[in-house]
Every structure is written in structure tokens, then in C-alpha cells.
Design a protein around this motif. Sequence first.
Motif: not given
Length: 165
Positions: A76, A94, A116, A119-121, A131-132
Motif C-alpha cells: 500500500p 496498490v 497501513i 501489507l494490511e489496511l 488485505t492490500a
Amino acid sequence: MTWAGDGRSEGVPFPVEEEGLPSQAGRKGKVFLALFGSLLGLGLCMIFGLAIFGAPWTPRWLDTGVPPDRLSEGVPFPITLSDRSGRIYPLILVRTGEQIRAFPMQPPGVSCLLKIEGLELVAECAGCRFTADGRLLAGPCASPLPTYPARIMGGSIWININRLQ
């Protein structure tokens, strides 16, 4: 009926009947000019408004200034854009393969911004994790993240801020 300038009237600029009242043709002309002037003014105001703010039915693409090769695969990338009116759009970009996704930093129905974490939001106030690529991992959020259309033009990523999908 007399006309101005024929020697029988006092210089009235519109046709008059013998009693000195405007004729029917004179009244209709004034009404026509008033309506025509009003419509012309309204039309010019609309054209001016469209020129300044843009037509709502046309896409408004904003240049991020970010070249696509600056984005790492699946990582992200936060960015903030603003349009001509000064409205601010906080986004997360992304890249997955050749496709670029632009997510709003605030998910629908949630009152906080996404953070962020690797790799996760994460929307901490609601407890939602994504997920991204925008899929819902956990939490009470009902749907995946919506995206703005994105495309590469002139070596830069452009986002259509009018159409959230």
C-alpha cells in the motif's frame, strides 16, 4: 395607432394606442425581451459554473504525479490529492501486476481513516482489517473496500475521483 417619430406622439419608443397606453404588440415585445434576457442570463451562469467546477457527468481525472514503477507489488502507498475546488482526497494506491487500485482512506460507514500495517489496511475504530487489494479479512465491516478507477497516462497514475466503485 401611432408610432414614435411620426409627428403625432411625444416620442414614445414603442407603439401606442390613441389613449396613450402601450399597444398589445408593445406589451408582448417587453415580455419577450424580459424572458429572453432572463434565459440568456441563466444560460451564461450555467456555462460559467460548468467552466469553473466541471460538469458533474464528466469524469474528473486527477494526476497523482506518481509513476507506476514507484509502487511495489502489493504494498500500500498512501497519497493525498486535491482538485481545483480544494477538496482533499486521501487515497491508498496498490499495484497488483499491471492493475493499479485506488482506495479511499476512509471506508464507507466507518468514522476513522485506514492505517497501513505491513501489507494490511486497518480501520482501528471499527476493528476492520482488509488485505492490500481491498478484500475484507476481519471485523464488522460488511463489504470490501470500494475503489476509484485508475489508469496510467503519460507515465503517471491518474485517478477518476467522480466514480467510486
